[in-house]
Scaffold this motif. Sequence first.
Motif, PDB file in Angstrom:
ATOM      1  N   SER A  53     103.713  65.278  79.202  1.00 47.43           N
ATOM      2  CA  SER A  53     103.885  65.162  80.777  1.00 47.43           C
ATOM      3  C   SER A  53     104.600  63.575  81.057  1.00 47.43           C
ATOM      4  O   SER A  53     105.107  63.395  82.090  1.00 47.43           O
ATOM      5  N   GLN A  54     104.065  62.576  80.282  1.00 49.38           N
ATOM      6  CA  GLN A  54     104.414  61.290  80.368  1.00 49.38           C
ATOM      7  C   GLN A  54     105.867  61.168  80.144  1.00 49.38           C
ATOM      8  O   GLN A  54     106.862  60.635  80.952  1.00 49.38           O
ATOM      9  N   ALA A  84     108.069  63.943  80.445  1.00 49.52           N
ATOM     10  CA  ALA A  84     108.810  64.721  81.279  1.00 49.52           C
ATOM     11  C   ALA A  84     109.010  63.743  82.546  1.00 49.52           C
ATOM     12  O   ALA A  84     109.940  63.731  83.189  1.00 49.52           O
ATOM     13  N   ALA A  85     107.813  63.117  83.005  1.00 45.96           N
ATOM     14  CA  ALA A  85     107.846  62.051  84.423  1.00 45.96           C
ATOM     15  C   ALA A  85     109.023  61.119  83.997  1.00 45.96           C
ATOM     16  O   ALA A  85     109.947  60.860  85.047  1.00 45.96           O
ATOM     17  N   ARG A  88     111.813  61.239  82.020  1.00 37.72           N
ATOM     18  CA  ARG A  88     113.057  61.850  82.091  1.00 37.72           C
ATOM     19  C   ARG A  88     113.359  62.267  83.411  1.00 37.72           C
ATOM     20  O   ARG A  88     114.527  62.197  83.911  1.00 37.72           O
ATOM     21  N   SER A  89     112.419  62.651  84.265  1.00 33.33           N
ATOM     22  CA  SER A  89     112.606  63.115  85.527  1.00 33.33           C
ATOM     23  C   SER A  89     113.034  62.328  86.488  1.00 33.33           C
ATOM     24  O   SER A  89     113.843  62.550  87.488  1.00 33.33           O
ATOM     25  N   LEU A  90     112.767  60.952  86.453  1.00 32.58           N
ATOM     26  CA  LEU A  90     113.341  60.028  87.008  1.00 32.58           C
ATOM     27  C   LEU A  90     114.682  59.395  86.555  1.00 32.58           C
ATOM     28  O   LEU A  90     115.298  58.459  86.953  1.00 32.58           O
ATOM     29  N   GLY A  91     115.153  60.050  85.435  1.00 31.89           N
ATOM     30  CA  GLY A  91     116.573  59.823  85.162  1.00 31.89           C
ATOM     31  C   GLY A  91     116.732  58.761  83.837  1.00 31.89           C
ATOM     32  O   GLY A  91     117.724  58.250  83.224  1.00 31.89           O
ATOM     33  N   LEU A  92     115.349  58.493  83.329  1.00 37.31           N
ATOM     34  CA  LEU A  92     115.314  57.485  82.126  1.00 37.31           C
ATOM     35  C   LEU A  92     115.886  58.366  80.855  1.00 37.31           C
ATOM     36  O   LEU A  92     115.655  59.355  80.758  1.00 37.31           O
ATOM     37  N   THR A  93     116.616  57.677  80.109  1.00 35.21           N
ATOM     38  CA  THR A  93     117.206  58.379  78.818  1.00 35.21           C
ATOM     39  C   THR A  93     116.123  58.212  77.673  1.00 35.21           C
ATOM     40  O   THR A  93     115.091  57.623  77.903  1.00 35.21           O
ATOM     41  N   ARG A 124     111.152  73.131  86.708  1.00 32.56           N
ATOM     42  CA  ARG A 124     111.665  72.408  85.726  1.00 32.56           C
ATOM     43  C   ARG A 124     112.786  72.700  85.299  1.00 32.56           C
ATOM     44  O   ARG A 124     113.671  72.044  84.715  1.00 32.56           O
ATOM     45  N   ASN A 149     115.104  70.811  87.093  1.00 31.08           N
ATOM     46  CA  ASN A 149     115.353  69.485  86.966  1.00 31.08           C
ATOM     47  C   ASN A 149     115.818  69.317  85.275  1.00 31.08           C
ATOM     48  O   ASN A 149     115.543  67.966  84.833  1.00 31.08           O
ATOM     49  N   LEU A 156     114.233  70.137  82.709  1.00 32.78           N
ATOM     50  CA  LEU A 156     113.297  69.861  81.932  1.00 32.78           C
ATOM     51  C   LEU A 156     113.030  70.974  80.785  1.00 32.78           C
ATOM     52  O   LEU A 156     112.332  70.750  79.841  1.00 32.78           O
ATOM     53  N   ASP A 160     120.752  63.242  81.910  1.00 34.65           N
ATOM     54  CA  ASP A 160     119.938  61.882  82.623  1.00 34.65           C
ATOM     55  C   ASP A 160     120.505  61.699  84.087  1.00 34.65           C
ATOM     56  O   ASP A 160     119.941  61.314  85.015  1.00 34.65           O
ATOM     57  N   ARG A 197     119.331  64.484  86.431  1.00 35.84           N
ATOM     58  CA  ARG A 197     118.015  64.209  86.919  1.00 35.84           C
ATOM     59  C   ARG A 197     117.809  62.971  87.666  1.00 35.84           C
ATOM     60  O   ARG A 197     117.048  62.862  88.858  1.00 35.84           O
ATOM     61  N   ALA A 198     118.895  61.946  87.584  1.00 36.41           N
ATOM     62  CA  ALA A 198     118.661  60.848  88.533  1.00 36.41           C
ATOM     63  C   ALA A 198     118.989  61.239  89.948  1.00 36.41           C
ATOM     64  O   ALA A 198     118.794  60.339  90.687  1.00 36.41           O
ATOM     65  N   ILE A 203     111.305  64.603  91.076  1.00 37.89           N
ATOM     66  CA  ILE A 203     110.377  65.537  91.232  1.00 37.89           C
ATOM     67  C   ILE A 203     108.871  65.104  90.991  1.00 37.89           C
ATOM     68  O   ILE A 203     108.726  64.047  90.778  1.00 37.89           O
ATOM     69  N   PHE A 263     104.696  66.157  90.258  1.00 35.28           N
ATOM     70  CA  PHE A 263     104.181  67.127  89.455  1.00 35.28           C
ATOM     71  C   PHE A 263     102.871  67.187  90.252  1.00 35.28           C
ATOM     72  O   PHE A 263     102.186  66.280  90.837  1.00 35.28           O
ATOM     73  N   ASN A 265     101.446  62.312  87.152  1.00 34.71           N
ATOM     74  CA  ASN A 265     101.919  61.867  86.030  1.00 34.71           C
ATOM     75  C   ASN A 265     102.684  60.274  86.134  1.00 34.71           C
ATOM     76  O   ASN A 265     103.747  59.899  85.758  1.00 34.71           O
ATOM     77  N   ALA A 313     112.307  53.253  87.323  1.00 36.33           N
ATOM     78  CA  ALA A 313     113.943  53.893  87.478  1.00 36.33           C
ATOM     79  C   ALA A 313     114.900  53.158  88.101  1.00 36.33           C
ATOM     80  O   ALA A 313     116.057  52.984  87.603  1.00 36.33           O
ATOM     81  N   ALA A 336     109.363  58.955  93.439  1.00 36.64           N
ATOM     82  CA  ALA A 336     110.626  59.743  93.426  1.00 36.64           C
ATOM     83  C   ALA A 336     111.395  59.578  94.545  1.00 36.64           C
ATOM     84  O   ALA A 336     112.753  59.628  94.345  1.00 36.64           O
ATOM     85  N   ASN A 382     114.435  56.479  94.530  1.00 28.62           N
ATOM     86  CA  ASN A 382     115.695  56.838  94.186  1.00 28.62           C
ATOM     87  C   ASN A 382     116.911  57.129  95.043  1.00 28.62           C
ATOM     88  O   ASN A 382     117.682  57.736  94.561  1.00 28.62           O
TER      89      ASN A 382
END
Lengths: 291, 244
Positions: free
Chosen positions: A186-187, A189-190, A192-197, B47, B50, B52, B75, B78-79, B83, B85, B89, B103, B152, B155
């Motif tokens: 989940s770390q 996922a969190a 990547r969801s912020l856009g980090l590669t 998910r 997003n 995922l 990427d 997603r930017a 999201i 959870f 997280n 971010a 979140a 951004n």
Amino acid sequence: MSTNDTGMPSRPWSPSAVELDRRAFRRARTTRSVVTATLSSIVVFLVLSVVITRSPGWPRVKETYFSWDKAVSSFPAVLEGFWLNVRIMVICGAIIGAFGLALAIMRTLRGPVFFPVRAFATAFTDTFRGLPLILVILLLGFGVPALNIEGVTNDVLLLGCTGLVLSYSAYVGEVIRAGIESIHPSQRAAARSLGLTHVQTLRFVVIPQALRRVMPALLNDLVSLQKDSGLISILGVVDAVQAAHIEEAADFNYTPYVVAGVLFLSLTVPMTRFTDWVARRQGGPGVGGAV
Amino acid sequence: MSDLSVVGLRKAFGNHVVLSGFDLSVAHGECVVLIGASGSGKSTVLRCVNLLETVDDGVIRLGGDDVTDPRADPDAVRARMGIVFQSYNLFPHLRVLDNITLAPVRVHGVARAAAERAAREMLDRVGLADKASARPDELSGGQQQRVAIARALVNSPELMLLDEVTSALDPELVGEVLELLVDLKRDGMTMLLATHEMAFAKQVADRVCFLHGGRVHEEGPPSELLVAPREDRTRQFLSRFVSL
Ligand SMILES: Nc1ncnc2c1ncn2[C@@H]1O[C@H](COP(=O)(O)OP(=O)(O)OP(=O)(O)O)[C@@H](O)[C@H]1O
Ligand SMILES: [Mg+2]
């Protein structure tokens, strides 16, 4: 909503009688434990020293292993050798850290493009984790100079250190990889969801947490590296062990080995205590509370 | 023009099909709430949107761009969304402020000073201005969740996805988060959220979608769907929530 979420008033507080009583009890219990520990240590130590010094062979052992004069006369040479061990530990330790991290990252890369990289890292790890360190050092230290390759060093110190680096990188890489894999998905996922590669996620989220988690194990490996640096003496490098050997050869008095041993302990014991302290601190407040 | 459109989405785990022929659209500035039994696929929808999860079939468009196109950079996609959870997280090794600035600084190339200023403003907005240097594990559940929302929001996403953001919170803390979401909605944020709290759905939703059988079984404004559902299955599901 900001500071006083819970509507907690700030009343002046002084501990109640019950609390004072509990504190007094805890203090008394601590004192009692310290006294017990001290007394039992003294008793054990006394018994041991009486048994050892009364044994028939003691005078001879004392002369060959614990000769004060020999210790004093051999100390400068052994210390100089030991200084080499310390430098080997610091320099090799840094290189091993970098290599180990690289190996761990290589093994966690996903996707078919990275297959060769993963395969290389796996083969490397399997090989050097499977070979006894002393064999790696011997093979490099005696094998490489025998090959006579142009441009490759014949310096046994360098070759011995290479052996240490190869073996330990394989171990350290596995420790770090275990740390990386222990970070909950989940770390990722969190992040990547912020856009980090993928790479940024590793660098800023996964690896900092992983390294923190495996720090005690890594420090443990450093202590072990410090001891194993003595193994390169088999190549003739004059480290503490070799220096002690030279001193001993003069009159077959083994005291220099004891001197070398004490020097190693003087460094590894504090390092071990430090490792324990780091490990304990990691539990930290808030994680397990009073348990 | 709808901000998010999902057409014919299919997603299976092994041979367990969770979503099939799933259609959904969310208009710009709209707040759509997904409800449905546990395991009905609410989290899976979020998910997938997003990225995922990779979808098995179907198309997801964000502002007209096909984000399921493998040529699109995930990427970058997603930017554009935020999201949050159920389990927050937050990154436990970073202070609250650094959780929020990570971010902007690393992905969006914002200068650190500017990012910190924005992060503090955002913290102020979620009522946690004094917690900037706290570690996540020093915060209560509701506080952590508000930090996750701030993280979140900072951004400036085009779309916010929220997955049961209140289910770990006590009713009073739910109120806190709800207030924040109502606020967001007023600012015109496009939102898609999953929840088990019908009261919550009632207050923020423009439209409620009931998920069943891998698709939207019934949808409508909360005043209709939650009060007088047309479908039996929906009525059956809602009958378990007495307090309506
Ligand atoms: N990674 C996964 N691997 C296998 N099955 C999964 C995975 N993720 C979800 N599922 C399955 O997909 C189904 C839908 O899960 P999902 O999390 O979307 O449900 P949900 O509607 O969010 O439920 P809840 O209200 O309990 O959160 C469940 O049956 C679940 O077991
Ligand atoms: Mg869910």
